[in-house]
Write an enzyme that holds these catalytic residues in place. Structure first.
Site, PDB file in Angstrom:
ATOM      1  N   CYS A  65    -127.140  32.626 -60.887  1.00 52.07           N
ATOM      2  CA  CYS A  65    -128.241  33.099 -61.747  1.00 52.07           C
ATOM      3  C   CYS A  65    -129.611  32.808 -61.138  1.00 52.07           C
ATOM      4  CB  CYS A  65    -128.137  32.482 -63.136  1.00 52.07           C
ATOM      5  SG  CYS A  65    -126.644  33.002 -63.974  1.00 52.07           S
ATOM      6  N   HIS A 125    -134.697  33.482 -66.973  1.00 48.94           N
ATOM      7  CA  HIS A 125    -133.373  34.061 -66.737  1.00 48.94           C
ATOM      8  C   HIS A 125    -132.700  34.310 -68.085  1.00 48.94           C
ATOM      9  CE1 HIS A 125    -129.450  34.932 -65.377  1.00 48.94           C
ATOM     10  NE2 HIS A 125    -128.943  33.904 -66.030  1.00 48.94           N
ATOM     11  N   ASN A 147    -126.194  38.951 -69.838  1.00 52.54           N
ATOM     12  CA  ASN A 147    -126.596  38.174 -68.661  1.00 52.54           C
ATOM     13  C   ASN A 147    -126.138  38.925 -67.411  1.00 52.54           C
ATOM     14  OD1 ASN A 147    -126.941  36.316 -66.612  1.00 52.54           O
ATOM     15  ND2 ASN A 147    -125.870  34.651 -67.625  1.00 52.54           N
TER      16      ASN A 147
HETATM   17  N1  COA Z   1    -116.628  35.097 -80.616  1.00 52.28           N
HETATM   18  C1  COA Z   1    -116.288  34.332 -81.660  1.00 52.28           C
HETATM   19  N2  COA Z   1    -116.095  33.003 -81.570  1.00 52.28           N
HETATM   20  C2  COA Z   1    -116.263  32.442 -80.371  1.00 52.28           C
HETATM   21  C3  COA Z   1    -116.626  33.170 -79.237  1.00 52.28           C
HETATM   22  C4  COA Z   1    -116.795  34.562 -79.388  1.00 52.28           C
HETATM   23  N3  COA Z   1    -117.148  35.359 -78.372  1.00 52.28           N
HETATM   24  N4  COA Z   1    -116.731  32.334 -78.193  1.00 52.28           N
HETATM   25  C5  COA Z   1    -116.453  31.108 -78.642  1.00 52.28           C
HETATM   26  N5  COA Z   1    -116.165  31.162 -79.958  1.00 52.28           N
HETATM   27  C6  COA Z   1    -115.811  30.079 -80.863  1.00 52.28           C
HETATM   28  C7  COA Z   1    -115.221  28.880 -80.135  1.00 52.28           C
HETATM   29  O1  COA Z   1    -113.843  29.060 -79.903  1.00 52.28           O
HETATM   30  C8  COA Z   1    -115.516  27.776 -81.108  1.00 52.28           C
HETATM   31  O2  COA Z   1    -114.548  27.800 -82.126  1.00 52.28           O
HETATM   32  P1  COA Z   1    -113.971  26.416 -82.744  1.00 52.28           P
HETATM   33  O3  COA Z   1    -115.178  25.715 -83.312  1.00 52.28           O
HETATM   34  O4  COA Z   1    -113.011  26.897 -83.751  1.00 52.28           O
HETATM   35  O5  COA Z   1    -113.378  25.699 -81.582  1.00 52.28           O
HETATM   36  C9  COA Z   1    -116.853  28.173 -81.734  1.00 52.28           C
HETATM   37  O6  COA Z   1    -116.973  29.590 -81.504  1.00 52.28           O
HETATM   38  C10 COA Z   1    -118.045  27.461 -81.149  1.00 52.28           C
HETATM   39  O7  COA Z   1    -117.953  27.536 -79.742  1.00 52.28           O
HETATM   40  P2  COA Z   1    -118.983  26.850 -78.820  1.00 52.28           P
HETATM   41  O8  COA Z   1    -118.597  27.089 -77.386  1.00 52.28           O
HETATM   42  O9  COA Z   1    -119.190  25.444 -79.290  1.00 52.28           O
HETATM   43  O10 COA Z   1    -120.286  27.710 -79.206  1.00 52.28           O
HETATM   44  P3  COA Z   1    -121.763  27.512 -78.753  1.00 52.28           P
HETATM   45  O11 COA Z   1    -122.626  27.452 -79.924  1.00 52.28           O
HETATM   46  O12 COA Z   1    -121.886  26.425 -77.711  1.00 52.28           O
HETATM   47  O13 COA Z   1    -122.080  28.878 -78.028  1.00 52.28           O
HETATM   48  C11 COA Z   1    -122.289  29.807 -75.832  1.00 52.28           C
HETATM   49  C12 COA Z   1    -121.336  29.268 -76.896  1.00 52.28           C
HETATM   50  C13 COA Z   1    -121.456  30.206 -74.634  1.00 52.28           C
HETATM   51  C14 COA Z   1    -122.969  31.037 -76.384  1.00 52.28           C
HETATM   52  C15 COA Z   1    -123.329  28.728 -75.468  1.00 52.28           C
HETATM   53  O14 COA Z   1    -122.691  27.512 -75.218  1.00 52.28           O
HETATM   54  C16 COA Z   1    -124.152  29.102 -74.285  1.00 52.28           C
HETATM   55  O15 COA Z   1    -124.899  30.060 -74.314  1.00 52.28           O
HETATM   56  N6  COA Z   1    -124.084  28.323 -73.211  1.00 52.28           N
HETATM   57  C17 COA Z   1    -124.829  28.590 -71.995  1.00 52.28           C
HETATM   58  C18 COA Z   1    -124.343  29.872 -71.415  1.00 52.28           C
HETATM   59  C19 COA Z   1    -124.942  30.170 -70.128  1.00 52.28           C
HETATM   60  O16 COA Z   1    -126.085  29.939 -69.940  1.00 52.28           O
HETATM   61  N7  COA Z   1    -124.125  30.716 -69.227  1.00 52.28           N
HETATM   62  C20 COA Z   1    -124.515  31.250 -67.995  1.00 52.28           C
HETATM   63  C21 COA Z   1    -125.350  30.342 -67.198  1.00 52.28           C
HETATM   64  S1  COA Z   1    -126.472  31.214 -66.342  1.00 52.28           S
END
Ligand code: COA
Length: 335
Positions: A115, A262, A292
């Site tokens: 990224c 980003h 992204n």
């Molecule tokens: N749809 C529905 N539910 C989903 C899901 C989706 N696409 N993806 C994950 N979940 C669920 C998980 O299984 C979890 O369920 P549980 O509580 O029953 O275990 C719940 O949602 C919460 O998941 P979690 O991973 O804790 O959510 P979050 O609030 O951390 O959001 C991201 C997830 C990925 C959106 C977030 O962590 C994020 O944006 N991280 C950085 C991403 C990033 O920058 N990536 C690229 C780097 S450049």
């Protein structure tokens, strides 16, 4: 010493729009969850009959950038190409683009900083221009990510986040003081390499061929991520590296006319904006329509603004990125 001025920017995104509702049909997810947690409404997926999509999108973006710069490909001295989704395992996509643009035997350098790739690529190009080695460099960020995503419920944590696209910027040497790229600031922290990665095809399994790896480790051919750890580091590193760039140039956040973060998650961008105390009109996000797009994100943001006539002579742009590696980076550009 020369400075690098951006004289043309272009982008290309595939026609195929994939909405959150489309993803609901493939996995257990919802438009509401995706929008609330990430801000994303839709993304583009490259789905053509042709092979080698990353270089092709870069090519299409390059033609637009060249036209806007009023140049031909033969006027370019080198390519610096950032991608995490190259057309081949090797060689890099840079040479494919060089061939498509019929650039004789001009050099093509590939950058792997995920990224942060576009700022790393800008930085490399900027050094070549500063030293006088090259006058005009084509800098690319281009990604085809949909093929690596696991678009089932098992892969939903990653599958909903990414999109495809390509962006191109043309840097030209100028001797105007205080114009163009003022500085670039690059960091990496490889202890976190496994936190956000695709492991295969890789060379780290002694005695196994790439082919065997791909079949033995099905999980590893899809991206893996500890989302919360990435999130926490992104909201810390992006403001930090932006402040580093401002300090290096004796500037403050008040001097910024436009901040381009980003586009990993709208919540990350909003938190970074808050840390930097920037008003809404000085921050531009487009994750809502593209997801992204990794190394393509920043040139697509720039090209979007270029098309809207929102890049004005004299304005100060700050760009910051964070991603897999971990890598993070910033740059200040005076247009
Ligand atoms: N749809 C529905 N539910 C989903 C899901 C989706 N696409 N993806 C994950 N979940 C669920 C998980 O299984 C979890 O369920 P549980 O509580 O029953 O275990 C719940 O949602 C919460 O998941 P979690 O991973 O804790 O959510 P979050 O609030 O951390 O959001 C991201 C997830 C990925 C959106 C977030 O962590 C994020 O944006 N991280 C950085 C991403 C990033 O920058 N990536 C690229 C780097 S450049």
């Amino acid at each position: 010493m020369f400075h690098s001025k951006i004289i043309g920017i272009g982008h290309f995104v595939p026609e195929k729009v994939v909405t959150n509702h489309d993803l609901e049909k493939l996995m257990d997810t919802s438009d509401e969850w995706i929008q609330e947690r990430t801000g994303i409404k839709e993304r583009r997926f490259y789905d053509p009959p042709e092979k080698g999509s990353t270089a092709i999108m870069a090519y299409k973006a390059s033609l637009i950038a060249l036209e806007r710069a009023k140049l031909k490909a033969k006027d370019i001295d080198a390519i610096v190409f950032a991608t995490l989704s190259p057309d081949y395992y090797f060689p890099g996509s840079g040479v494919l683009l060089q061939h498509m643009l019929e650039m004789d035997t001009k050099p093509a350098i590939d950058i792997r900083a995920q990224c942060s790739g576009f700022i790393y690529a800008l930085s490399v190009a900027d050094q070549f221009i500063k030293t006088g080695m090259y006058k005009r460099i084509l800098v690319i960020g281009s990604e085809t990510q949909n093929l690596a995503l696991d678009l089932t419920t098992r892969g939903r944590g990653m599958g909903v986040l990414f999109g495809d696209g390509g962006g191109a910027a043309i840097l030209e040497a100028t001797d105007e003081e205080g114009k163009g790229i003022l500085s670039t600031h690059l960091h990496s922290q490889g202890e976190f390499a496994d936190v956000l990665c695709i492991r295969e095809p890789g060379s780290n399994k002694i005695g196994k061929s790439v082919y065997e790896n791909m079949h033995l480790n099905h999980d590893n051919i899809h991206p893996q991520m500890d989302g919360q750890l990435v999130f926490k580091n992104a909201i810390k590193r992006m403001p930090e590296v932006t402040m580093e760039a401002l300090a290096a140039n004796n500037l403050t956040t008040e001097d910024i006319d436009m901040f381009l973060p980003h586009q990993a998650n709208l919540r990350i961008s909003q938190m970074v904006q808050k840390f930097l105390r920037l008003p809404d009109e000085k921050v531009y996000n487009n994750i809502q329509k593209y997801g992204n797009t990794t190394a393509a994100t920043l040139p697509i943001l720039l090209s979007d603004l270029w098309e809207q006539g929102r890049i004005k002579e004299g304005q100060l742009f700050a760009l910051a990125a964070f991603g897999s590696g971990f890598t993070w980076a910033s740059t200040l550009i005076r247009f």
